[in-house]
Motif scaffolding. Structure first.
Motif, PDB file in Angstrom:
ATOM      1  N   MET A 240       0.830  -1.205   0.000  1.00  0.00           N
ATOM      2  CA  MET A 240       0.000   0.000   0.000  1.00  0.00           C
ATOM      3  C   MET A 240       0.863   1.254   0.000  1.00  0.00           C
ATOM      4  O   MET A 240       0.529   2.265  -0.619  1.00  0.00           O
ATOM      5  CB  MET A 240      -0.938  -0.012   1.208  1.00  0.00           C
ATOM      6  CG  MET A 240      -2.070  -1.017   1.087  1.00  0.00           C
ATOM      7  SD  MET A 240      -3.329  -0.817   2.378  1.00  0.00           S
ATOM      8  CE  MET A 240      -2.493  -1.582   3.774  1.00  0.00           C
ATOM      9  N   ASP A 241       1.996   1.207   0.709  1.00  0.00           N
ATOM     10  CA  ASP A 241       2.894   2.354   0.743  1.00  0.00           C
ATOM     11  C   ASP A 241       3.457   2.647  -0.644  1.00  0.00           C
ATOM     12  O   ASP A 241       3.670   3.805  -1.008  1.00  0.00           O
ATOM     13  CB  ASP A 241       4.027   2.094   1.746  1.00  0.00           C
ATOM     14  CG  ASP A 241       4.899   3.322   1.956  1.00  0.00           C
ATOM     15  OD1 ASP A 241       4.340   4.430   1.995  1.00  0.00           O
ATOM     16  OD2 ASP A 241       6.127   3.173   2.079  1.00  0.00           O
ATOM     17  N   PHE A 242       3.703   1.594  -1.441  1.00  0.00           N
ATOM     18  CA  PHE A 242       4.233   1.795  -2.788  1.00  0.00           C
ATOM     19  C   PHE A 242       3.207   2.446  -3.720  1.00  0.00           C
ATOM     20  O   PHE A 242       3.560   2.884  -4.816  1.00  0.00           O
ATOM     21  CB  PHE A 242       4.715   0.468  -3.380  1.00  0.00           C
ATOM     22  CG  PHE A 242       6.190   0.236  -3.181  1.00  0.00           C
ATOM     23  CD1 PHE A 242       6.675  -0.210  -1.966  1.00  0.00           C
ATOM     24  CD2 PHE A 242       7.094   0.479  -4.193  1.00  0.00           C
ATOM     25  CE1 PHE A 242       8.026  -0.423  -1.775  1.00  0.00           C
ATOM     26  CE2 PHE A 242       8.450   0.270  -4.015  1.00  0.00           C
ATOM     27  CZ  PHE A 242       8.922  -0.183  -2.789  1.00  0.00           C
ATOM     28  N   MET A 243       1.939   2.513  -3.283  1.00  0.00           N
ATOM     29  CA  MET A 243       0.936   3.223  -4.081  1.00  0.00           C
ATOM     30  C   MET A 243       1.235   4.714  -4.145  1.00  0.00           C
ATOM     31  O   MET A 243       0.651   5.446  -4.956  1.00  0.00           O
ATOM     32  CB  MET A 243      -0.457   2.996  -3.479  1.00  0.00           C
ATOM     33  CG  MET A 243      -0.998   1.595  -3.696  1.00  0.00           C
ATOM     34  SD  MET A 243      -1.126   1.172  -5.453  1.00  0.00           S
ATOM     35  CE  MET A 243      -2.356   2.361  -5.976  1.00  0.00           C
ATOM     36  N   ARG A 244       2.171   5.174  -3.281  1.00  0.00           N
ATOM     37  CA  ARG A 244       2.592   6.576  -3.361  1.00  0.00           C
ATOM     38  C   ARG A 244       3.144   6.918  -4.741  1.00  0.00           C
ATOM     39  O   ARG A 244       2.993   8.051  -5.211  1.00  0.00           O
ATOM     40  CB  ARG A 244       3.686   6.849  -2.328  1.00  0.00           C
ATOM     41  CG  ARG A 244       3.167   7.088  -0.935  1.00  0.00           C
ATOM     42  CD  ARG A 244       4.257   7.689  -0.077  1.00  0.00           C
ATOM     43  NE  ARG A 244       5.220   6.734   0.412  1.00  0.00           N
ATOM     44  CZ  ARG A 244       6.488   7.020   0.677  1.00  0.00           C
ATOM     45  NH1 ARG A 244       6.955   8.230   0.446  1.00  0.00           N
ATOM     46  NH2 ARG A 244       7.311   6.096   1.158  1.00  0.00           N
ATOM     47  N   LEU A 245       3.807   5.958  -5.388  1.00  0.00           N
ATOM     48  CA  LEU A 245       4.468   6.248  -6.657  1.00  0.00           C
ATOM     49  C   LEU A 245       3.472   6.582  -7.768  1.00  0.00           C
ATOM     50  O   LEU A 245       3.569   7.658  -8.371  1.00  0.00           O
ATOM     51  CB  LEU A 245       5.382   5.087  -7.047  1.00  0.00           C
ATOM     52  CG  LEU A 245       6.216   5.293  -8.315  1.00  0.00           C
ATOM     53  CD1 LEU A 245       7.024   6.578  -8.226  1.00  0.00           C
ATOM     54  CD2 LEU A 245       7.138   4.099  -8.536  1.00  0.00           C
ATOM     55  N   PRO A 246       2.512   5.689  -8.095  1.00  0.00           N
ATOM     56  CA  PRO A 246       1.556   6.076  -9.135  1.00  0.00           C
ATOM     57  C   PRO A 246       0.708   7.280  -8.732  1.00  0.00           C
ATOM     58  O   PRO A 246       0.328   8.088  -9.596  1.00  0.00           O
ATOM     59  CB  PRO A 246       0.699   4.821  -9.319  1.00  0.00           C
ATOM     60  CG  PRO A 246       0.896   4.013  -8.090  1.00  0.00           C
ATOM     61  CD  PRO A 246       2.274   4.308  -7.617  1.00  0.00           C
ATOM     62  N   LEU A 247       0.418   7.420  -7.424  1.00  0.00           N
ATOM     63  CA  LEU A 247      -0.382   8.561  -6.978  1.00  0.00           C
ATOM     64  C   LEU A 247       0.357   9.871  -7.207  1.00  0.00           C
ATOM     65  O   LEU A 247      -0.214  10.840  -7.748  1.00  0.00           O
ATOM     66  CB  LEU A 247      -0.730   8.404  -5.492  1.00  0.00           C
ATOM     67  CG  LEU A 247      -1.504   9.574  -4.864  1.00  0.00           C
ATOM     68  CD1 LEU A 247      -2.848   9.765  -5.552  1.00  0.00           C
ATOM     69  CD2 LEU A 247      -1.692   9.338  -3.365  1.00  0.00           C
ATOM     70  N   ILE A 248       1.629   9.929  -6.819  1.00  0.00           N
ATOM     71  CA  ILE A 248       2.374  11.178  -6.981  1.00  0.00           C
ATOM     72  C   ILE A 248       2.670  11.446  -8.452  1.00  0.00           C
ATOM     73  O   ILE A 248       2.769  12.601  -8.876  1.00  0.00           O
ATOM     74  CB  ILE A 248       3.679  11.159  -6.152  1.00  0.00           C
ATOM     75  CG1 ILE A 248       4.150  12.601  -5.864  1.00  0.00           C
ATOM     76  CG2 ILE A 248       4.785  10.374  -6.853  1.00  0.00           C
ATOM     77  CD1 ILE A 248       3.202  13.411  -5.032  1.00  0.00           C
ATOM     78  N   ALA A 249       2.801  10.381  -9.266  1.00  0.00           N
ATOM     79  CA  ALA A 249       2.977  10.570 -10.704  1.00  0.00           C
ATOM     80  C   ALA A 249       1.738  11.238 -11.295  1.00  0.00           C
ATOM     81  O   ALA A 249       1.844  12.138 -12.146  1.00  0.00           O
ATOM     82  CB  ALA A 249       3.234   9.228 -11.385  1.00  0.00           C
TER      83      ALA A 249
END
Length: 292
Positions: A240-249
């Motif tokens: 879930m923490d790695f969802m930061r990447l597509p979200l911030i993109a």
């Protein structure tokens, strides 16, 4: 929230983590237009110290007692270096690049754990490190794309963060979370002040509002992820923490017209997979040790 099952509550806490990191990145990018990185870190420490002082005054100043002041100093010099690299990257790189390079922190943490703590280099950790380096090379593309100096700053920041995490591990057994956060602001405040003394100026009201967002979102991000980890395994939290990447993109694309770079997303996925394999390996190892 008490009527929901633990997994659902953990997801809600992780949404708070994702929102906090995103707000911190946006506020940091906006501040970079008018303030230097040292100024952002100094004024952030002031706001953080005020917030923590109120909390500690309510809960009791006895909570900040420590017998490991030297460890706090080393931890926070390293953590300051990590923050400097991260905020400097926000000023010069696409937001997704900053977050993707930051995800190399588990690689360096695993290596420092072996070197400094004497932990074993397991098969899972070896896979995580190998895939982490592979993902990093995909993102940076040395020899294909021109690597910006700010990318190296973020990478060095990630290494500093990992050293800070190792030092945090030696503090959590004796010092309270409030103590760790308090000494973080106290020690890092002069580190941000000294470089700006010759051109010191007070921020505007708008800048103070953004600085407050940066300071509070940093605290809420780590609080939310800690609460999530209390409810479910790290193997659930990390994806879930790695969802930061597509979200911030997506945020970078919508707010700053930053291109959606396939290499950043692919490299991030490779690093995520390596970390996930390592977490599953550690989970199986713990299960095998349990009696019955």
């Amino acid at each position: 929230m008490n009527r929901l099952n633990p997994a659902t509550v953990a997801i809600i806490w992780m949404l708070g983590t994702l929102s906090s990191f995103t707000l911190m990145a946006i506020a940091g990018r906006e501040l970079s237009y008018t303030l230097s990185t040292f100024e952002i870190l100094f004024f952030r420490s002031i706001v953080g110290l005020l917030v923590l002082s109120v909390l500690i005054n309510y809960k009791g100043w006895v909570l900040i007692r420590t017998h490991k002041l030297s460890t706090h100093v080393v931890r926070n010099v390293a953590h300051f270096g990590g923050q400097f690299g991260w905020f400097l990257g926000l000023a010069y790189l696409p937001l997704s690049d900053v977050f993707a390079i930051e995800f190399t922190v588990p690689i360096w943490t695993a290596m420092f754990a072996v070197i400094m703590l004497g932990e074993r280099m397991t098969k899972g950790r070896s896979i995580a490190i190998l895939m982490g380096f592979t993902g990093m090379l995909v993102i940076l593309r040395p020899g294909i794309a021109s690597i910006q100096p700010a990318s190296y700053a973020v990478l060095l920041g990630a290494i500093c963060y990992s050293l800070a995490y190792i030092k945090t591990k030696s503090l959590v057994g004796t010092d309270s979370p409030l103590s760790i956060l308090f000494y973080m602001t106290i020690i890092q405040l002069p580190l941000g002040l000294l470089p700006i003394l010759h051109e010191f100026s007070m921020p505007s009201l708008g800048e103070w509002l953004l600085i407050t967002v940066v300071a509070i979102s940093a605290l809420t991000a780590h609080y939310c992820i800690a609460r999530a980890m209390q409810l479910v395994d790290a193997s659930v939290v990390v994806p879930m923490d790695f969802m930061r990447l597509p979200l911030i993109a997506l945020v970078g694309f919508l707010l700053y017209s930053e291109p959606l770079d396939w290499a950043v997303l692919v490299g991030g996925c490779i690093m995520f997979l390596g970390n996930y394999i390592n977490l599953q390996s550690e989970k199986r190892k713990l299960s095998n040790r349990m009696p019955g």
